[in-house]
Design a protein around this motif. Structure first.
Motif, mmCIF file in Angstrom:
data_model
loop_
_atom_site.group_PDB
_atom_site.id
_atom_site.type_symbol
_atom_site.label_atom_id
_atom_site.label_comp_id
_atom_site.label_asym_id
_atom_site.label_seq_id
_atom_site.Cartn_x
_atom_site.Cartn_y
_atom_site.Cartn_z
ATOM 1 N N PRO A 37 -19.841 -4.868 2.549
ATOM 2 C CA PRO A 37 -19.326 -3.921 3.547
ATOM 3 C C PRO A 37 -17.862 -4.133 3.917
ATOM 4 N N LEU A 38 -17.439 -5.370 4.090
ATOM 5 C CA LEU A 38 -16.055 -5.612 4.495
ATOM 6 C C LEU A 38 -15.067 -5.200 3.407
ATOM 7 N N CYS A 39 -15.458 -5.330 2.156
ATOM 8 C CA CYS A 39 -14.602 -4.897 1.049
ATOM 9 C C CYS A 39 -14.414 -3.376 1.075
ATOM 10 N N ILE A 40 -15.471 -2.644 1.360
ATOM 11 C CA ILE A 40 -15.386 -1.184 1.435
ATOM 12 C C ILE A 40 -14.453 -0.757 2.559
ATOM 13 N N VAL A 41 -14.590 -1.392 3.712
ATOM 14 C CA VAL A 41 -13.730 -1.054 4.856
ATOM 15 C C VAL A 41 -12.282 -1.405 4.552
ATOM 16 N N THR A 42 -12.049 -2.539 3.911
ATOM 17 C CA THR A 42 -10.684 -2.930 3.563
ATOM 18 C C THR A 42 -10.053 -1.930 2.605
ATOM 19 N N LEU A 43 -10.797 -1.514 1.600
ATOM 20 C CA LEU A 43 -10.276 -0.518 0.659
ATOM 21 C C LEU A 43 -9.981 0.809 1.357
ATOM 22 N N ARG A 44 -10.879 1.212 2.211
ATOM 23 C CA ARG A 44 -10.726 2.501 2.892
ATOM 24 C C ARG A 44 -9.527 2.513 3.845
ATOM 25 N N THR A 45 -9.384 1.478 4.630
ATOM 26 C CA THR A 45 -8.256 1.433 5.564
ATOM 27 C C THR A 45 -6.936 1.176 4.845
ATOM 28 N N SER A 46 -6.974 0.434 3.744
ATOM 29 C CA SER A 46 -5.743 0.209 2.968
ATOM 30 C C SER A 46 -5.256 1.503 2.335
ATOM 31 N N GLN A 47 -6.172 2.298 1.832
ATOM 32 C CA GLN A 47 -5.785 3.591 1.265
ATOM 33 C C GLN A 47 -5.161 4.482 2.334
ATOM 34 N N ALA A 48 -5.740 4.495 3.510
ATOM 35 C CA ALA A 48 -5.180 5.302 4.593
ATOM 36 C C ALA A 48 -3.786 4.808 4.984
ATOM 37 N N ALA A 49 -3.605 3.500 5.022
ATOM 38 C CA ALA A 49 -2.294 2.942 5.364
ATOM 39 C C ALA A 49 -1.250 3.316 4.319
ATOM 40 N N LEU A 50 -1.627 3.277 3.057
ATOM 41 C CA LEU A 50 -0.679 3.650 2.004
ATOM 42 C C LEU A 50 -0.309 5.129 2.068
ATOM 43 N N VAL A 51 -1.273 5.980 2.375
ATOM 44 C CA VAL A 51 -0.976 7.410 2.519
ATOM 45 C C VAL A 51 -0.018 7.636 3.690
ATOM 46 N N LEU A 52 -0.284 6.976 4.810
ATOM 47 C CA LEU A 52 0.597 7.135 5.974
ATOM 48 C C LEU A 52 1.986 6.570 5.714
ATOM 49 N N LEU A 53 2.060 5.475 4.989
ATOM 50 C CA LEU A 53 3.357 4.900 4.638
ATOM 51 C C LEU A 53 4.130 5.845 3.725
ATOM 52 N N GLY A 54 3.432 6.469 2.787
ATOM 53 C CA GLY A 54 4.072 7.459 1.929
ATOM 54 C C GLY A 54 4.575 8.666 2.706
ATOM 55 N N LEU A 55 3.798 9.107 3.686
ATOM 56 C CA LEU A 55 4.229 10.232 4.521
ATOM 57 C C LEU A 55 5.461 9.885 5.344
ATOM 58 N N THR A 56 5.511 8.672 5.866
ATOM 59 C CA THR A 56 6.705 8.279 6.627
ATOM 60 C C THR A 56 7.932 8.266 5.734
ATOM 61 N N TYR A 57 7.751 7.867 4.487
ATOM 62 C CA TYR A 57 8.876 7.871 3.547
ATOM 63 C C TYR A 57 9.302 9.295 3.217
ATOM 64 N N LEU A 58 8.337 10.163 2.936
ATOM 65 C CA LEU A 58 8.661 11.552 2.586
ATOM 66 C C LEU A 58 9.297 12.315 3.741
ATOM 67 N N LEU A 59 8.861 12.025 4.961
ATOM 68 C CA LEU A 59 9.390 12.721 6.132
ATOM 69 C C LEU A 59 10.621 12.039 6.724
#
Length: 93
Positions: free
Chosen positions: A12-34
């Motif tokens: 379970p902790l691996c799934i949560v880590t992957l899920r939140t890491s993906q969200a963080a990378l998407v948000l980081l990409g959005l901050t760069y694009l904007l």
């Protein structure tokens, strides 16, 4: 449904880590694009950490952990209620 499939192969902790890491990378990409500037002070990052733990990491961890022993329908109800129950605490409503 994704959690039900993933929980058979990953802890379970691996799934949560992957899920939140993906969200963080998407948000980081959005901050760069904007062309947004990330904060540099420590207090803001501590606040971000506290909000992310209370709003995402802890509830997702509990739901994924519970998904190892309950049906998908019950887990989806818990997921929906999670957002309803944590938002008032974060925004002081």
């Amino acid at each position: 449904m994704f959690i039900g499939i993933a929980v058979k192969d990953f802890p379970p902790l691996c799934i949560v880590t992957l899920r939140t890491s993906q969200a963080a990378l998407v948000l980081l990409g959005l901050t760069y694009l904007l062309h947004l500037i990330l904060p540099k002070d420590r207090n803001t990052w501590v606040s971000f950490l506290a909000i992310s733990m209370l709003d995402s990491v802890i509830p997702f961890s509990l739901i994924v952990w519970a998904r190892t022993s309950i049906k998908c329908a019950c887990a989806s109800i818990m997921f929906k209620e999670m957002k309803r129950s944590t938002a008032p605490y974060l925004f002081g409503l």
